[in-house]
Structures are given as C-alpha cells and as structure tokens.
Design a protein around this motif. Sequence first.
Motif, PDB file in Angstrom:
ATOM      1  N   VAL A   1       0.892  -1.092   0.054  1.00 31.93           N
ATOM      2  CA  VAL A   1       0.099  -0.138  -0.021  1.00 31.93           C
ATOM      3  C   VAL A   1       0.932   1.331   0.001  1.00 31.93           C
ATOM      4  O   VAL A   1       1.815   1.304   0.956  1.00 31.93           O
ATOM      5  N   ARG A   2       0.737   1.978  -0.991  1.00 28.98           N
ATOM      6  CA  ARG A   2       1.380   3.362  -0.927  1.00 28.98           C
ATOM      7  C   ARG A   2       0.360   4.425  -0.745  1.00 28.98           C
ATOM      8  O   ARG A   2      -0.764   4.346  -1.512  1.00 28.98           O
ATOM      9  N   SER A   3       0.536   5.427   0.287  1.00 29.24           N
ATOM     10  CA  SER A   3      -0.664   6.334   0.539  1.00 29.24           C
ATOM     11  C   SER A   3      -0.187   7.461   1.370  1.00 29.24           C
ATOM     12  O   SER A   3       1.049   7.511   1.488  1.00 29.24           O
ATOM     13  N   LYS A   4      -1.226   8.434   1.674  1.00 30.60           N
ATOM     14  CA  LYS A   4      -0.816   9.190   2.909  1.00 30.60           C
ATOM     15  C   LYS A   4      -0.461   8.269   4.073  1.00 30.60           C
ATOM     16  O   LYS A   4      -0.651   7.223   4.131  1.00 30.60           O
ATOM     17  N   GLU A   5       0.104   9.183   5.018  1.00 23.65           N
ATOM     18  CA  GLU A   5       0.517   8.637   6.299  1.00 23.65           C
ATOM     19  C   GLU A   5      -0.635   7.716   6.886  1.00 23.65           C
ATOM     20  O   GLU A   5      -1.691   8.137   7.004  1.00 23.65           O
ATOM     21  N   LEU A   6      -0.507   6.554   7.223  1.00 27.06           N
ATOM     22  CA  LEU A   6      -1.432   5.829   7.838  1.00 27.06           C
ATOM     23  C   LEU A   6      -1.370   5.457   9.040  1.00 27.06           C
ATOM     24  O   LEU A   6      -0.268   5.043   9.727  1.00 27.06           O
ATOM     25  N   TYR A   7      -2.495   5.351   9.875  1.00 26.51           N
ATOM     26  CA  TYR A   7      -2.603   4.524  11.059  1.00 26.51           C
ATOM     27  C   TYR A   7      -2.836   3.020  10.906  1.00 26.51           C
ATOM     28  O   TYR A   7      -2.365   2.306  11.925  1.00 26.51           O
ATOM     29  N   VAL A   8      -3.744   2.780   9.976  1.00 27.38           N
ATOM     30  CA  VAL A   8      -4.106   1.354   9.839  1.00 27.38           C
ATOM     31  C   VAL A   8      -4.338   0.933   8.437  1.00 27.38           C
ATOM     32  O   VAL A   8      -4.837   1.839   7.568  1.00 27.38           O
ATOM     33  N   ALA A   9      -3.745  -0.281   7.826  1.00 30.54           N
ATOM     34  CA  ALA A   9      -4.270  -0.829   6.668  1.00 30.54           C
ATOM     35  C   ALA A   9      -4.801  -2.221   7.042  1.00 30.54           C
ATOM     36  O   ALA A   9      -4.509  -2.855   7.705  1.00 30.54           O
ATOM     37  N   SER A  10      -6.110  -2.179   6.639  1.00 33.87           N
ATOM     38  CA  SER A  10      -7.020  -3.297   7.024  1.00 33.87           C
ATOM     39  C   SER A  10      -7.211  -4.170   5.635  1.00 33.87           C
ATOM     40  O   SER A  10      -8.481  -3.673   4.974  1.00 33.87           O
ATOM     41  N   LEU A  11      -6.766  -5.063   5.419  1.00 33.17           N
ATOM     42  CA  LEU A  11      -6.998  -5.937   4.235  1.00 33.17           C
ATOM     43  C   LEU A  11      -8.140  -7.135   4.497  1.00 33.17           C
ATOM     44  O   LEU A  11      -7.884  -8.039   5.349  1.00 33.17           O
ATOM     45  N   CYS A  12      -9.064  -7.261   3.595  1.00 37.28           N
ATOM     46  CA  CYS A  12     -10.129  -8.138   3.729  1.00 37.28           C
ATOM     47  C   CYS A  12     -10.043  -9.055   2.449  1.00 37.28           C
ATOM     48  O   CYS A  12      -9.784  -8.740   1.435  1.00 37.28           O
ATOM     49  N   ILE A  13     -10.124 -10.495   2.866  1.00 40.98           N
ATOM     50  CA  ILE A  13      -9.867 -11.685   1.788  1.00 40.98           C
ATOM     51  C   ILE A  13     -11.143 -12.432   2.047  1.00 40.98           C
ATOM     52  O   ILE A  13     -11.433 -12.815   2.971  1.00 40.98           O
ATOM     53  N   CYS A  14     -11.672 -12.518   0.692  1.00 42.71           N
ATOM     54  CA  CYS A  14     -12.980 -13.452   0.709  1.00 42.71           C
ATOM     55  C   CYS A  14     -12.454 -14.720  -0.104  1.00 42.71           C
ATOM     56  O   CYS A  14     -11.808 -14.597  -1.248  1.00 42.71           O
ATOM     57  N   ASN A  15     -12.650 -15.978   0.521  1.00 43.09           N
ATOM     58  CA  ASN A  15     -12.339 -17.279  -0.329  1.00 43.09           C
ATOM     59  C   ASN A  15     -13.500 -17.936  -0.709  1.00 43.09           C
ATOM     60  O   ASN A  15     -14.546 -17.463  -0.831  1.00 43.09           O
ATOM     61  N   GLU A  16     -13.171 -19.341  -1.513  1.00 45.05           N
ATOM     62  CA  GLU A  16     -14.464 -19.921  -2.036  1.00 45.05           C
ATOM     63  C   GLU A  16     -15.245 -20.207  -1.091  1.00 45.05           C
ATOM     64  O   GLU A  16     -16.538 -20.643  -1.369  1.00 45.05           O
ATOM     65  N   LEU A  17     -15.049 -20.333   0.278  1.00 47.59           N
ATOM     66  CA  LEU A  17     -15.855 -20.966   1.227  1.00 47.59           C
ATOM     67  C   LEU A  17     -16.672 -19.859   1.781  1.00 47.59           C
ATOM     68  O   LEU A  17     -17.402 -20.067   2.928  1.00 47.59           O
ATOM     69  N   ASN A  18     -16.372 -18.909   1.286  1.00 47.83           N
ATOM     70  CA  ASN A  18     -17.375 -17.548   1.864  1.00 47.83           C
ATOM     71  C   ASN A  18     -17.184 -17.211   3.347  1.00 47.83           C
ATOM     72  O   ASN A  18     -17.881 -16.993   4.039  1.00 47.83           O
ATOM     73  N   GLU A  19     -15.680 -17.367   3.301  1.00 41.11           N
ATOM     74  CA  GLU A  19     -14.875 -16.770   4.531  1.00 41.11           C
ATOM     75  C   GLU A  19     -14.343 -15.562   4.381  1.00 41.11           C
ATOM     76  O   GLU A  19     -13.887 -15.343   3.209  1.00 41.11           O
TER      77      GLU A  19
ATOM     78  N   LEU B   1      -9.549 -16.060  -4.891  1.00 40.81           N
ATOM     79  CA  LEU B   1      -9.671 -14.846  -3.545  1.00 40.81           C
ATOM     80  C   LEU B   1     -10.306 -13.620  -4.255  1.00 40.81           C
ATOM     81  O   LEU B   1      -9.896 -13.413  -5.252  1.00 40.81           O
ATOM     82  N   LYS B   2     -10.928 -12.889  -3.405  1.00 41.45           N
ATOM     83  CA  LYS B   2     -11.226 -11.520  -3.824  1.00 41.45           C
ATOM     84  C   LYS B   2     -11.010 -10.655  -2.393  1.00 41.45           C
ATOM     85  O   LYS B   2     -10.809 -11.128  -1.260  1.00 41.45           O
ATOM     86  N   VAL B   3     -10.556  -9.428  -2.946  1.00 42.88           N
ATOM     87  CA  VAL B   3      -9.620  -8.399  -1.918  1.00 42.88           C
ATOM     88  C   VAL B   3     -10.407  -7.375  -1.904  1.00 42.88           C
ATOM     89  O   VAL B   3     -10.947  -6.799  -2.862  1.00 42.88           O
ATOM     90  N   ALA B   4     -10.439  -6.638  -0.592  1.00 43.11           N
ATOM     91  CA  ALA B   4     -11.048  -5.047  -0.705  1.00 43.11           C
ATOM     92  C   ALA B   4      -9.967  -4.625   0.419  1.00 43.11           C
ATOM     93  O   ALA B   4      -9.407  -5.429   1.300  1.00 43.11           O
ATOM     94  N   ILE B   5      -9.811  -3.232   0.947  1.00 47.57           N
ATOM     95  CA  ILE B   5      -9.106  -2.947   1.909  1.00 47.57           C
ATOM     96  C   ILE B   5      -9.855  -1.651   2.351  1.00 47.57           C
ATOM     97  O   ILE B   5     -10.324  -0.869   1.636  1.00 47.57           O
ATOM     98  N   GLY B   6      -9.663  -1.513   3.737  1.00 51.65           N
ATOM     99  CA  GLY B   6      -9.995  -0.058   4.351  1.00 51.65           C
ATOM    100  C   GLY B   6      -8.749   0.565   4.771  1.00 51.65           C
ATOM    101  O   GLY B   6      -7.951  -0.033   5.708  1.00 51.65           O
TER     102      GLY B   6
ATOM    103  N   ILE C   1     -12.273  -7.199  -5.536  1.00 48.27           N
ATOM    104  CA  ILE C   1     -11.507  -7.460  -6.432  1.00 48.27           C
ATOM    105  C   ILE C   1     -10.768  -8.775  -6.699  1.00 48.27           C
ATOM    106  O   ILE C   1     -10.446  -9.365  -5.488  1.00 48.27           O
ATOM    107  N   HIS C   2     -11.155  -9.530  -7.749  1.00 47.95           N
ATOM    108  CA  HIS C   2     -10.943 -11.019  -7.925  1.00 47.95           C
ATOM    109  C   HIS C   2      -9.404 -11.271  -8.163  1.00 47.95           C
ATOM    110  O   HIS C   2      -8.935 -10.457  -9.069  1.00 47.95           O
TER     111      HIS C   2
END
Length: 210
Positions: free
Chosen positions: A61-79, A159-164, A207-208
């Motif tokens: 991740v390249r960004s402004k100064e961060l406190y948190v990078a929170s990556l979400c990953i969804c798999n084939e088992l809907n986890e 996998l599918k991913v998103a991030i906050g 994002i797949h």
Amino acid sequence: MKKAVSLVTIIIFATNINAQDLQSLDGSISVTESNSLKIIGENEDNQLMVDSSGDYLQVAVRSKELYVASLCICNELNEVYVLHASAALGSINYKKEGNNWTTTQKFDWQMREEGMDAATIAKRKKYLDSNGWVANTMGMGQVGETEFIIDRNTFKGELKVAIGLMTAEDPNNIVEIPSAGSGDCADQKLVSGDPKSSYLFSTKNWIHID
C-alpha cells in the motif's frame, strides 16, 4: 518526520518466501517490487496491480500517512479474513451465515517489533508460518508504504480482496478500495480494530485474484 505522499497504490504480486526474503518486508516499496505488475483496479489516483503466479502474494500500500491498513480477503468458502496492520498485527475470520458473516473472535495483537535484525525477521517468518500472512507495522519504512506477505494456500482457493485505510490526516474517513463496493470492509470500527461480531459483507464487487 518523513513527508507523506498523496498517492494510494495497492500492489499484489506473487513470490516464494523464506527468512531471507523477509528482509524486504521493511515498509518501503522498492523499484524491483513495483516491476512487472498488471493494473487490475483504479480509483482516481489509486491503483491495484497484480502478478498472480506462485503460492505467495505480496500486497503493498502506498498512501498518505496511515494509522491502519485493514485488508479483507474472501475465499471460495465464503469466509472473510480481516488482516490488520497498525502498530501491531492481528486478524479475525468471519464465516457466512445466511446473509451475514459472523465471528466469535477478537483481534490477538502480536508482532509489534519494528526492527530489521535477524531475530526480528525470524519472528516475522514464524508469524507468517503460523498465521498465513505477515506485514510491516506502521512505524517501519516510508510513511504511507505498507507491505503484506500472504500465503494464498492458507486462504483456500480463488480470492477476492478489498481494503480499508485509516489515514492520519482524517482517521474518521476510511479510504476504501474498491471505492464503490468495499462495503463493510471499510467499516470504521472494523478498521480501527474494535470489530462487531457480525457484518453484511457484500463481496460481489471486491477485486478478484486469479
């Protein structure tokens, strides 16, 4: 203090990981780490690029100064796995029940060390082996540059991913990628490390990753 930059870039590429390779997990994105990548998502100046060969993914991740990078990953088992990198590392796993994803877990904060000495690198390797992922903490490297290494075999299939992203500039306004469709992955409580036990994750626009 190092100068913050305005561009937010998420880079995902594959590699083979051993303890020596973790010397590059320093919170600074090198030119080599940025090469040979395909852009698979953009949001204004924000880009997502991928090289999906191999068993390990590296997310940067390249960004402004961060406190948190929170990556979400969804798999084939809907986890949905939430991988949290701030001053410490932690993760929780949500499982789909009906329309919601639920968990009984809380974040277990570990890996606060910022050093790049051999003992700390070995500890990161142990964390990776135990949890299937590892990242630098926010005090390391360049301001606004965060790196994750992920063993995709741990997360079971396609996998599918998103991030906050919680920026130091405006921590109450979570930056979400993708910008239209991250949903509860960008929930402020989740990103801050104080998650609810249930979320209505809508992963169809995430994002797949092949």
